[in-house]
Design a protein around this motif. Sequence first.
Motif, PDB file in Angstrom:
ATOM      1  N   MET A  78       0.855  -1.202   0.000  1.00  0.00           N
ATOM      2  CA  MET A  78       0.000   0.000   0.000  1.00  0.00           C
ATOM      3  C   MET A  78       0.883   1.241   0.000  1.00  0.00           C
ATOM      4  O   MET A  78       0.989   1.948   0.997  1.00  0.00           O
ATOM      5  N   ASN A  79       1.502   1.437  -1.091  1.00  0.00           N
ATOM      6  CA  ASN A  79       2.363   2.595  -1.232  1.00  0.00           C
ATOM      7  C   ASN A  79       1.542   3.752  -1.784  1.00  0.00           C
ATOM      8  O   ASN A  79       0.874   3.629  -2.805  1.00  0.00           O
ATOM      9  N   ILE A  80       1.570   4.874  -1.090  1.00  0.00           N
ATOM     10  CA  ILE A  80       0.759   6.013  -1.513  1.00  0.00           C
ATOM     11  C   ILE A  80       1.165   6.501  -2.884  1.00  0.00           C
ATOM     12  O   ILE A  80       0.370   7.049  -3.634  1.00  0.00           O
ATOM     13  N   MET A  81       2.439   6.251  -3.239  1.00  0.00           N
ATOM     14  CA  MET A  81       2.914   6.699  -4.537  1.00  0.00           C
ATOM     15  C   MET A  81       2.214   5.961  -5.688  1.00  0.00           C
ATOM     16  O   MET A  81       1.930   6.539  -6.736  1.00  0.00           O
ATOM     17  N   THR A  82       1.922   4.669  -5.472  1.00  0.00           N
ATOM     18  CA  THR A  82       1.211   3.921  -6.514  1.00  0.00           C
ATOM     19  C   THR A  82      -0.131   4.592  -6.780  1.00  0.00           C
ATOM     20  O   THR A  82      -0.565   4.729  -7.922  1.00  0.00           O
ATOM     21  N   LEU A  83      -0.774   4.976  -5.683  1.00  0.00           N
ATOM     22  CA  LEU A  83      -2.081   5.626  -5.828  1.00  0.00           C
ATOM     23  C   LEU A  83      -1.938   6.942  -6.584  1.00  0.00           C
ATOM     24  O   LEU A  83      -2.653   7.214  -7.548  1.00  0.00           O
ATOM     25  N   LEU A  84      -0.975   7.755  -6.151  1.00  0.00           N
ATOM     26  CA  LEU A  84      -0.803   9.062  -6.787  1.00  0.00           C
ATOM     27  C   LEU A  84      -0.438   8.914  -8.266  1.00  0.00           C
ATOM     28  O   LEU A  84      -0.894   9.677  -9.104  1.00  0.00           O
ATOM     29  N   ASN A  85       0.358   7.896  -8.550  1.00  0.00           N
ATOM     30  CA  ASN A  85       0.733   7.662  -9.947  1.00  0.00           C
ATOM     31  C   ASN A  85      -0.459   7.278 -10.804  1.00  0.00           C
ATOM     32  O   ASN A  85      -0.493   7.561 -11.998  1.00  0.00           O
ATOM     33  N   ALA A  86      -1.425   6.615 -10.156  1.00  0.00           N
ATOM     34  CA  ALA A  86      -2.585   6.152 -10.914  1.00  0.00           C
ATOM     35  C   ALA A  86      -3.604   7.268 -11.134  1.00  0.00           C
ATOM     36  O   ALA A  86      -4.488   7.146 -11.982  1.00  0.00           O
ATOM     37  N   MET A  87      -3.471   8.348 -10.377  1.00  0.00           N
ATOM     38  CA  MET A  87      -4.494   9.390 -10.414  1.00  0.00           C
ATOM     39  C   MET A  87      -4.693  10.063 -11.783  1.00  0.00           C
ATOM     40  O   MET A  87      -5.828  10.225 -12.215  1.00  0.00           O
ATOM     41  N   PRO A  88      -3.619  10.474 -12.464  1.00  0.00           N
ATOM     42  CA  PRO A  88      -3.834  11.138 -13.764  1.00  0.00           C
ATOM     43  C   PRO A  88      -4.582  10.236 -14.744  1.00  0.00           C
ATOM     44  O   PRO A  88      -5.480  10.687 -15.453  1.00  0.00           O
ATOM     45  N   GLY A  89      -4.229   8.956 -14.746  1.00  0.00           N
ATOM     46  CA  GLY A  89      -4.914   8.009 -15.620  1.00  0.00           C
ATOM     47  C   GLY A  89      -6.382   7.917 -15.264  1.00  0.00           C
ATOM     48  O   GLY A  89      -7.262   7.924 -16.140  1.00  0.00           O
ATOM     49  N   ALA A  90      -6.662   7.859 -13.960  1.00  0.00           N
ATOM     50  CA  ALA A  90      -8.051   7.788 -13.509  1.00  0.00           C
ATOM     51  C   ALA A  90      -8.803   9.039 -13.944  1.00  0.00           C
ATOM     52  O   ALA A  90      -9.980   8.978 -14.320  1.00  0.00           O
ATOM     53  N   CYS A  91      -8.116  10.185 -13.890  1.00  0.00           N
ATOM     54  CA  CYS A  91      -8.719  11.453 -14.314  1.00  0.00           C
ATOM     55  C   CYS A  91      -9.124  11.386 -15.786  1.00  0.00           C
ATOM     56  O   CYS A  91     -10.235  11.759 -16.151  1.00  0.00           O
ATOM     57  N   ALA A  92      -8.194  10.920 -16.612  1.00  0.00           N
ATOM     58  CA  ALA A  92      -8.474  10.854 -18.048  1.00  0.00           C
ATOM     59  C   ALA A  92      -9.640   9.912 -18.321  1.00  0.00           C
ATOM     60  O   ALA A  92     -10.567  10.246 -19.062  1.00  0.00           O
ATOM     61  N   GLN A  93      -9.619   8.739 -17.682  1.00  0.00           N
ATOM     62  CA  GLN A  93     -10.723   7.796 -17.853  1.00  0.00           C
ATOM     63  C   GLN A  93     -12.034   8.411 -17.384  1.00  0.00           C
ATOM     64  O   GLN A  93     -13.069   8.290 -18.040  1.00  0.00           O
ATOM     65  N   GLY A  94     -11.961   9.078 -16.228  1.00  0.00           N
ATOM     66  CA  GLY A  94     -13.154   9.727 -15.681  1.00  0.00           C
ATOM     67  C   GLY A  94     -13.713  10.746 -16.651  1.00  0.00           C
ATOM     68  O   GLY A  94     -14.925  10.844 -16.848  1.00  0.00           O
ATOM     69  N   LEU A  95     -12.840  11.496 -17.288  1.00  0.00           N
ATOM     70  CA  LEU A  95     -13.287  12.524 -18.227  1.00  0.00           C
ATOM     71  C   LEU A  95     -13.979  11.896 -19.441  1.00  0.00           C
ATOM     72  O   LEU A  95     -15.007  12.389 -19.913  1.00  0.00           O
ATOM     73  N   ILE A  96     -13.394  10.795 -19.933  1.00  0.00           N
ATOM     74  CA  ILE A  96     -14.017  10.136 -21.089  1.00  0.00           C
ATOM     75  C   ILE A  96     -15.397   9.604 -20.701  1.00  0.00           C
ATOM     76  O   ILE A  96     -16.379   9.797 -21.416  1.00  0.00           O
ATOM     77  N   TRP A  97     -15.459   8.985 -19.514  1.00  0.00           N
ATOM     78  CA  TRP A  97     -16.766   8.526 -19.048  1.00  0.00           C
ATOM     79  C   TRP A  97     -17.673   9.709 -18.732  1.00  0.00           C
ATOM     80  O   TRP A  97     -18.897   9.581 -18.733  1.00  0.00           O
ATOM     81  N   GLY A  98     -17.076  10.859 -18.454  1.00  0.00           N
ATOM     82  CA  GLY A  98     -17.868  12.064 -18.236  1.00  0.00           C
ATOM     83  C   GLY A  98     -18.634  12.444 -19.487  1.00  0.00           C
ATOM     84  O   GLY A  98     -19.797  12.842 -19.421  1.00  0.00           O
ATOM     85  N   ILE A  99     -17.986  12.315 -20.650  1.00  0.00           N
ATOM     86  CA  ILE A  99     -18.670  12.577 -21.921  1.00  0.00           C
ATOM     87  C   ILE A  99     -19.849  11.616 -22.052  1.00  0.00           C
ATOM     88  O   ILE A  99     -20.969  11.998 -22.393  1.00  0.00           O
ATOM     89  N   MET A 100     -19.567  10.340 -21.731  1.00  0.00           N
ATOM     90  CA  MET A 100     -20.617   9.336 -21.796  1.00  0.00           C
ATOM     91  C   MET A 100     -21.775   9.711 -20.849  1.00  0.00           C
ATOM     92  O   MET A 100     -22.947   9.621 -21.210  1.00  0.00           O
ATOM     93  N   ALA A 101     -21.422  10.178 -19.658  1.00  0.00           N
ATOM     94  CA  ALA A 101     -22.440  10.513 -18.664  1.00  0.00           C
ATOM     95  C   ALA A 101     -23.283  11.709 -19.110  1.00  0.00           C
ATOM     96  O   ALA A 101     -24.467  11.800 -18.793  1.00  0.00           O
ATOM     97  N   ILE A 102     -22.682  12.620 -19.875  1.00  0.00           N
ATOM     98  CA  ILE A 102     -23.446  13.750 -20.407  1.00  0.00           C
ATOM     99  C   ILE A 102     -24.526  13.218 -21.346  1.00  0.00           C
ATOM    100  O   ILE A 102     -25.661  13.696 -21.362  1.00  0.00           O
ATOM    101  N   GLY A 103     -24.165  12.181 -22.100  1.00  0.00           N
ATOM    102  CA  GLY A 103     -25.166  11.536 -22.953  1.00  0.00           C
ATOM    103  C   GLY A 103     -26.296  10.934 -22.130  1.00  0.00           C
ATOM    104  O   GLY A 103     -27.473  11.102 -22.444  1.00  0.00           O
ATOM    105  N   VAL A 104     -25.934  10.267 -21.046  1.00  0.00           N
ATOM    106  CA  VAL A 104     -26.953   9.671 -20.175  1.00  0.00           C
ATOM    107  C   VAL A 104     -27.831  10.756 -19.557  1.00  0.00           C
ATOM    108  O   VAL A 104     -29.044  10.601 -19.421  1.00  0.00           O
ATOM    109  N   TYR A 105     -27.201  11.877 -19.205  1.00  0.00           N
ATOM    110  CA  TYR A 105     -27.947  12.988 -18.606  1.00  0.00           C
ATOM    111  C   TYR A 105     -29.096  13.435 -19.514  1.00  0.00           C
ATOM    112  O   TYR A 105     -30.182  13.755 -19.053  1.00  0.00           O
ATOM    113  N   ILE A 106     -28.842  13.445 -20.823  1.00  0.00           N
ATOM    114  CA  ILE A 106     -29.863  13.914 -21.772  1.00  0.00           C
ATOM    115  C   ILE A 106     -31.120  13.049 -21.687  1.00  0.00           C
ATOM    116  O   ILE A 106     -32.233  13.566 -21.639  1.00  0.00           O
ATOM    117  N   THR A 107     -30.945  11.741 -21.637  1.00  0.00           N
ATOM    118  CA  THR A 107     -32.141  10.899 -21.551  1.00  0.00           C
ATOM    119  C   THR A 107     -32.674  10.848 -20.125  1.00  0.00           C
ATOM    120  O   THR A 107     -33.859  11.034 -19.897  1.00  0.00           O
TER     121      THR A 107
END
Lengths: 265, 309
Positions: B1-30
């Motif tokens: 449980m190294n905090i650095m592993t978590l921090l290193n994973a954060m930017p990737g999670a952000c990018a994935q979150g943003l892409i799913w954010g686009i998807m969620a905007i689509g869901v919001y419409i319906t």
Amino acid sequence: MLKISGVKKTFNAGTINEKAALRGVELTLNEGDFVTVIGGNGAGKSTMLNAIAGVWPIDEGSIYIDDVNVTKLPEHKRARYLGRVFQDPMMGTAAGMMIEENLALASRRGAKRGLRSGITHDEREMYKERLKILGLGLEERLTAKVGLLSGGQRQALTLLMATLKKPKVLLLDEHTAALDPKTAAKVLDATDRIVEKDNLTTIMITHNMKDAIAHGNRLVMMYEGRIIYDVSGEEKKNLQVSDLLAKFGQVSGGEFANDRMMLTN
Amino acid sequence: MNIMTLLNAMPGACAQGLIWGIMAIGVYITYRILDLADLTVDGTMCTGGAVCIMMMMNGHSVGVSLLCAFLAGMLAGLVTGIFHTAMGIPAILAGILTQLGLYSINLRIMLGKSNQAVSVDKYNLLVSLRYIKDVPFYKNSIFVTLIFIFVIVALLYWFFGTELGCAIRATGSNQNMSRAQGINTNMCKIIGLMLSNGIVALASGLYAQYQGFADVNMGRGAIVIGLAAVIIGQVIFGKIHGNFAFRLCSVALGAIVYYLVLQIVLWLGLNSNDLKLLSALVVAVFLAIPYLKGKYFTKGFKKGGAANA
């Protein structure tokens, strides 16, 4: 202006719940007629209005508005000729949208909706002026969500929306029945003013016989899916509630004693 | 449980979150604007990626591929719309039917394989796992996805302010009133469904590039992630009075929060096989909150109240 002939509608035909709601309705309105409609529960008053509005297709008969045969037009296309106010104050407005947005939707009734702006600056000024007619102070709250308004305010707004673009026929389906007496009187008063100002051809359903007599130039009574009494002019002006009760008793054979009509007098 | 592993994973999670954010905007419409729960997106969340990847493999540019993904999504939305309006099938069922059918179609698009990959070395991808660190900022996937969100939000903000957009919003708010005002509610539902699924498919196209492949199962449970983003966005930012564009942005932020939390629970040692169960439970709880609040935590006599006044 409006000509309904031989309109019949049966719900759940062929089942145990079969209900012949309209059994041949005949009604012709002249331009500027303000007709009040009374009748017991299940007489077909609302059904007649829904038939005119095209909520569902009718089984038989025809409906002409201003010499246009609208019998087969879907509801949203017929809307270009009609202004409607419903009994339920929740039904006539979009709660999640602003007052001005609701009015903007109404002002485009019958027009093609494209990619032009949904509401323009000039419109807002016009809406302010129109809202003043209601005397409810709504002109100061253009951007308030309609869901925040009281039932009476919503009903008054619906009335304004129905008449914002002058309809060929205004359909009022017991539009004050769900309101408290004071608010109901206000909305009725606004109705009279708007109808008179624009000389609107109007059909108003009411359960209140006094209102039916006091408003409009013509009165019809429905019973079991037909119009059984149609009175206008001097005769209508001289009507008394007792006359209507007598008439009603005559056709229904005394059933009226239990009816909601009695309670509202 | 190294905090650095978590921090290193954060930017990737952000990018994935943003892409799913686009998807969620689509869901919001319906889900929010049209008030329909549209399950088609579980299928379109793969269709878009499949179309995009296959077109790129056949030598088309990434722009054309994404545009075609968008159009394919709109087509799926059209099918659901026709099932629902012209054929009278309840919206949820209509979505499920399209989604099921799309499974076969997605396999066809991917030439019968359940997985098709594009290598970031061979193709000119817009976003990728590899474009997170050590690349110029304009190539960074987070930046690129942000641009996408910005453009989509701006376009939707404009569209839902037009006459047609207002008609769609009115349809979602009150169908009776809409028809009485001459709005073709069926047409509005179809347009909304098409727009929503188009955006979801676009997100899918980006997501497939990001992970480097399209997979026939990549859309499974997409609706739940979309709903989670919508609801998280609403819970966190709902108290702030903002306009429609702000609401859409809060949905995208909701998706980022979802992915960051996901990273954290994975880092804490959750078995990744249990993720879907966790997602389902989280969404169930958030969906229940407004209902339970109204039922047990209402002050005074509010029964009916303003609604019946």
